[in-house]
Write a protein that holds these residues in place. Structure first.
Motif, short mmCIF file in Angstrom:
data_model
loop_
_atom_site.label_atom_id
_atom_site.label_comp_id
_atom_site.label_asym_id
_atom_site.label_seq_id
_atom_site.Cartn_x
_atom_site.Cartn_y
_atom_site.Cartn_z
N ASP A 105 2.66 -3.90 -4.84
CA ASP A 105 3.34 -2.80 -5.53
C ASP A 105 2.36 -1.98 -6.38
O ASP A 105 2.38 -0.75 -6.34
CB ASP A 105 4.47 -3.35 -6.40
N LYS A 106 1.51 -2.66 -7.14
CA LYS A 106 0.52 -1.92 -7.94
C LYS A 106 -0.40 -1.12 -7.03
O LYS A 106 -0.72 0.03 -7.32
CB LYS A 106 -0.32 -2.91 -8.75
N LEU A 108 0.24 0.08 -4.17
CA LEU A 108 0.98 1.24 -3.67
C LEU A 108 0.99 2.39 -4.66
O LEU A 108 1.06 3.55 -4.26
CB LEU A 108 2.42 0.83 -3.31
N GLY A 109 0.92 2.06 -5.94
CA GLY A 109 0.83 3.13 -6.94
C GLY A 109 -0.37 4.03 -6.65
O GLY A 109 -0.28 5.26 -6.74
N THR A 110 -1.50 3.42 -6.29
CA THR A 110 -2.69 4.19 -5.94
C THR A 110 -2.45 5.05 -4.70
O THR A 110 -2.82 6.23 -4.66
CB THR A 110 -3.88 3.23 -5.68
N ILE A 112 0.38 6.11 -3.49
CA ILE A 112 1.36 7.17 -3.76
C ILE A 112 0.68 8.32 -4.51
O ILE A 112 0.87 9.49 -4.19
CB ILE A 112 2.57 6.62 -4.53
N ALA A 113 -0.15 7.97 -5.48
CA ALA A 113 -0.87 9.02 -6.23
C ALA A 113 -1.80 9.78 -5.29
O ALA A 113 -1.81 11.02 -5.28
CB ALA A 113 -1.66 8.38 -7.38
N LEU A 131 -9.12 8.99 -9.64
CA LEU A 131 -8.84 7.55 -9.62
C LEU A 131 -9.91 6.80 -10.41
O LEU A 131 -9.61 5.87 -11.17
CB LEU A 131 -8.78 7.04 -8.18
#
Lengths: 342, 342
Positions: A105-106, A108-110, A112-113, A131
């Motif tokens: 999940d974490k 995926l944050g990258t 998605i950004a 990033l």
């Protein structure tokens, strides 16, 4: 060597091995009162990039970010620390694949950004800069550049019972454990890829260029295929020193031997050095490989490390990186301004 | 009424209130040995849809899916049960906003799947069908349709010190708690939106049409603005019965009173009924509102519920839905085939 010597070190890198080596290099520099201010520019392979679930994933860039920024899963070597798999669980419930690429999940944050910013028109270079800021790289003297802003995707032509099939490198590497017989690699888009801003200058203007023990075919090899990179390495006045990713015929990690086999190169420290022979000035190998001759046509002999050529823990990676750095300082024929002999 | 009577019930719905009412309706039907096989077609408002972080979010559709499918956060009324916020935490760390719309990790799985499928060319109708399958809606006699396959986004023209500004409805509703003075609503795209496949037939061919206590302006009102929907409601032989979302001038949930104020309609059960007067056949109100006259021109009088017009827990929602159903059966002038009088 004067105090507060700012040395410009440039490295080409793939994922896990490159990231651990470069974290070790940063640690080694930080521990050196003279070289602590030195800067490392990292040119990252983006040929592993893949679009999953509609999101753009850049595995090597992310592994470098997380490792250098302190957010890596040490256990896996890739992905985020203390991550969960809620999103992937939902996607599986909706029948959305593939499931072989485990995205936390974490993590995926990258993605998605990155995907959001790509959609807004930002380049991979610009996105990597954003990033890297979050991960605190600039203030630690770490500059991360993607090899190119053009999309490159390494595909593998595998042999299936029903005939050859081209699949994404990640599917072969992660999904099939590189176990499916491969005929060849095809780096889709590489012939149109130009070096990202700063990449060629980072090689030309470096005081030292290092090749971590990254995969010579699908990581370093892809970067070398970007227009101008190989010429810059041949032309740079900086010593170019590499660390063998192969010890006694076996890869330190991953399936580098399989990749070498696919392209018909001997899976040995010498075989890999041969791929870099036109620009390499020094080559650090495992003591077991000390007896191997240098590739034809080079004027140097491989240097045996004083221990097994393994990074092990973080301190071991720093020690190995320091040895590569010292070899580069030693073989550096064109001594950079401000860096005198030892 | 014969046994195994398959009644076709069609409902227009917004998010939380509509979803809870319709779960209650399904429970009420399931508890009735005669009506258990009845089917509910739900026409969902998609005017709340919003693109966040590059992902398409359809709040009312998702609240309906999760509530009817058993995956809702009962505490919130929206979002997933036992969800985490890892992805949002990362997006915040990357400086990616907005942060006012809290998306859980499980919830994001839905938005990633939807966005992926949209990118592959699937329509919102097709996507809703796929999502509904995962949530087991079809086998429970629940058919979920988005009101339209065209994008509609309700915007709010708010009054700022520096002048009017158009913002997305969700920003006003969730981000600003509907507290910023609003001049008017603008449903962007609504004038070009045609009803999604099945929507108009579901109204025309229904045995009963129900309006849950959803927001009359930004939920039901938006659906009514889709081309053909209002005419279908006026023309359907089915009785159309609604449940007031306003009790004694206050909304049951949310900011319906504020929305009514913005459009200049009295925030009362009667005021809302007036918005539906051209097609409504029955109107269930709170006992406190029993004295209010019907809107001008209608032939019915509001029916007072025998308790406060609140759903409370799941059983309370079933009881209220049953009352609306019974009112519809009672006022149904055109009795559908197979459904006799009580």
């Amino acid at each position: 060597m004067g105090q507060d010597c700012l040395m410009r070190i440039t490295a080409l890198a793939g994922g896990v091995g490159g990231a651990r080596f470069l974290r070790g290099l940063r640690d080694a520099l930080d521990a050196d009162p003279v070289l602590a201010q030195s800067e490392i520019t990292i040119i990252a392979n983006t040929g592993d990039d893949i679009t999953l679930f509609g999101l753009r994933v850049s595995p090597d860039v992310d592994t470098l970010l997380y490792t250098l920024g302190g957010g890596i899963s040490e256990r896996q070597g890739w992905g985020r620390d203390e991550d969960t798999r809620q999103v992937m669980g939902e996607l599986a419930a909706y029948g959305v694949g593939p499931q072989w690429f485990g995205l936390g999940d974490k993590d995926l944050g990258t993605h998605i950004a990155r995907s959001l910013w790509l959609g807004e028109g930002a380049t991979p270079s610009e996105i990597t800069t954003r990033l890297a800021q979050r991960w605190g790289l600039p203030e630690r003297g770490l500059r991360l550049l993607p090899m190119s802003d053009q999309p490159v995707e390494t595909h593998v032509i595998v042999t299936r019972p029903e005939g050859p099939e081209a699949i994404h490198f990640q599917q072969w590497w992660v999904g099939e454990g590189a176990a499916t017989p491969a005929e060849r690699f095809a780096a889709v888009g590489l012939d149109r890829a130009v070096a990202a801003p700063g990449v060629l200058d980072a090689i030309r203007e470096a005081d030292i260029v290092l090749l971590p023990p990254s995969n010579p075919i699908v990581s370093i090899g892809i970067i070398l295929g970007v227009s101008g990179v190989r010429d810059a390495l041949r032309g740079t006045p900086a010593p170019v020193v590499g660390v063998s990713p192969i010890i006694s015929g076996k890869p330190v990690r991953g399936h580098a031997d399989t990749c070498l086999e696919v392209v018909g190169v001997e899976a040995s420290a010498r075989g890999v050095a041969g791929l870099y022979a036109d620009f390499l000035d020094g080559w650090l190998v495992d003591p077991q490989d000390a007896g191997q001759p240098a590739p034809a046509g080079v004027r140097w002999t491989p240097r045996a490390y004083d221990a097994p050529l393994l990074m092990g823990d973080r301190a071991g990676a720093a020690r190995l990186a320091r040895a590569a750095l010292d070899l580069a300082l030693e073989v550096g024929s064109a001594t950079p301004a401000g860096v005198g002999g030892a």
